[in-house]
Design an enzyme around this catalytic site. Structure first.
Site, PDB file in Angstrom:
ATOM      1  N   GLU A 150       0.546  -1.512   6.105  1.00  0.00           N
ATOM      2  CA  GLU A 150       1.681  -0.632   6.820  1.00  0.00           C
ATOM      3  C   GLU A 150       1.022   1.090   6.868  1.00  0.00           C
ATOM      4  O   GLU A 150       1.265   1.331   8.143  1.00  0.00           O
ATOM      5  CB  GLU A 150       2.667  -0.840   6.305  1.00  0.00           C
ATOM      6  N   ASP A 157       1.164  -0.790  -0.058  1.00  0.00           N
ATOM      7  CA  ASP A 157       0.223  -0.233  -0.582  1.00  0.00           C
ATOM      8  C   ASP A 157       0.641   1.547   0.161  1.00  0.00           C
ATOM      9  O   ASP A 157       2.117   1.065  -0.107  1.00  0.00           O
ATOM     10  CB  ASP A 157      -0.909   0.090   1.692  1.00  0.00           C
TER      11      ASP A 157
END
Length: 420
Positions: A148, A84
């Protein structure tokens, strides 16, 4: 020719840049957090390199990848990277398409180039190389995680709680010249002040303004950054070494932040209408806690500061469970081997340092797994506009990863041969 010299000659920049570009062209902004197209591309590379790859959905229904390859009995090296990226924000303020993956003037351009699709690409290229190397021992477990940038709860933490483990972990997060081996802790705080509503035309004689009370509470909480905390000698030496390097790089702000509690009031909202004295105000704070200091001690100090300023400590509450400061000692053989690999490939000085922010690395350290972060980056562009990463940096990172992984696995093979 030794292996380091061979890898220095490895012409890998174009391959790593193409893969990084591919990953950027699959947008994975978080929020909303759709990483499935990136996971497809990563799985394709891992499968081609002979890894056994699983897709594991987190509680948020987003895919995480766990890929394994065994080279025989021995310890497990964990490799970790997140798929991400933070949102691109105002597209008009970019000088190129943030999801175009353009390669220009020696750089791969786009959101996530440095944080951390560049590191992910370099790591994947290194894994393709290591797959063809004979006479290794041990296991590689590679984790590509989904979240994350929003805390890692449904990615790294979820996978570790589900049984993924290893003897050491390298994360391909962006870093400076050397690896980062420790991070500050954090405390997120919600605060509320109450006022007495009245007609705005009668302020300040009638009513009590909750926003003005919040401004005084903010001033009180900010005093915690002035506290000189008693930090144990080992942690203080580690902080001092990192501060020295940061100041030499012309970054005095981050250097100062390593040794003190940082405070940021990140959100504030209150009032109902411009002509009403506000009856309530809310704010949210982000505090980062130095290595060697516990979050509980910081919380206790904040409560005392608020009492001295005339506030009820009940005005604040924890927005989430605190994360404790964490680090892996610089003399851990795992860290020393990584630093040595960086120096041999780049030919430049490298030292292990601390990080003032946080990442998924804490979840490994909380489980006593030695952990370091190293990855290619243009640090000034991370989470900003016009993010990019150099092709040369990608190439060096891939070479460092290959050398380090080989040494980790080959050392185990040599030890087994010696015992035989």
């Amino acid at each position: 020719m030794d292996l380091a010299e061979e890898l220095r000659r490895w012409d890998v920049g174009a391959e790593a840049a193409r893969l990084c570009s591919d990953l950027i062209r699959s947008p994975s902004e978080n929020p909303p957090g759709d990483v499935a197209p990136v996971a497809d591309r990563v799985a394709e590379v891992l499968d081609a390199a002979g890894f056994s790859t699983q897709r594991i959905l987190g509680p948020n229904d987003r895919p995480n990848l766990v890929a394994e390859r065994s080279f025989g009995p021995g310890p497990t090296l964990l490799l970790n990277g997140h798929m991400d990226v933070v949102p691109a924000g105002d597209r008009s303020r970019w000088s190129f398409d943030p999801f175009g993956g353009e390669i220009r003037n020696g750089y791969v351009c786009g959101r996530g180039a440095s944080d951390m699709k560049g590191g992910l690409a370099a790591l994947l290229v290194a894994l393709r190389w290591i797959a063809d190397v004979p006479d290794l021992c041990g296991r590689i477990t590679f984790m590509a995680v989904s979240d994350e940038e929003t805390g890692g709860v449904d990615g790294t933490r979820f996978l570790l709680a589900g049984g993924v483990t290893g003897d050491a972990c390298l994360i391909a997060e962006p870093s400076g010249a050397g690896p980062t081996i420790g991070q500050k802790g954090n405390i997120w705080i919600d605060a509320v002040t109450e006022g007495v509503p009245a007609h705005g035309s009668l302020s300040p004689w009638v009513g009590t303004n909750a926003i003005l009370r919040m401004s005084k509470l903010i001033d009180a909480i900010y005093r915690v950054h002035e506290v000189d905390w008693p930090i144990p000698p080992d942690a203080r030496r580690l902080i001092a070494g990192s501060q020295r390097l940061l100041r030499a790089e012309g970054r005095p702000g981050p250097a100062e932040a390593l040794g003190r509690v940082s405070v940021n009031v990140g959100r504030i909202y209150g009032g109902e209408k411009v002509n009403i004295v506000p009856g309530q105000c809310r704010a949210q704070f982000d505090l980062r806690v130095p290595i060697g200091v516990s979050t509980s001690h910081v919380w206790e100090r904040i409560a005392a500061i608020l009492e001295d300023a005339g506030f009820d400590p009940a005005a604040i509450s924890l927005a989430a469970p605190p994360n404790e400061p964490n680090y892996t000692p610089p003399d851990d053989p795992f860290v020393e081997s990584l630093v040595e690999s960086i120096r041999e490939i780049t030919g430049r000085p490298a030292e292990a340092t601390l990080q003032w922010a946080s990442s998924d690395a804490r979840y490994f350290r909380y489980r006593s797994i030695p952990t370091a972060q190293y990855g290619p980056a243009e640090l000034d562009g991370i989470h900003g506009f016009d993010e990019r990463v150099s092709v040369a940096g990608l190439a060096d990172a891939a070479r460092v990863y290959a050398l380090f992984i080989h040494r980790f696995l080959a050392r185990q093979a040599a030890q087994r041969r010696d015992r035989a």
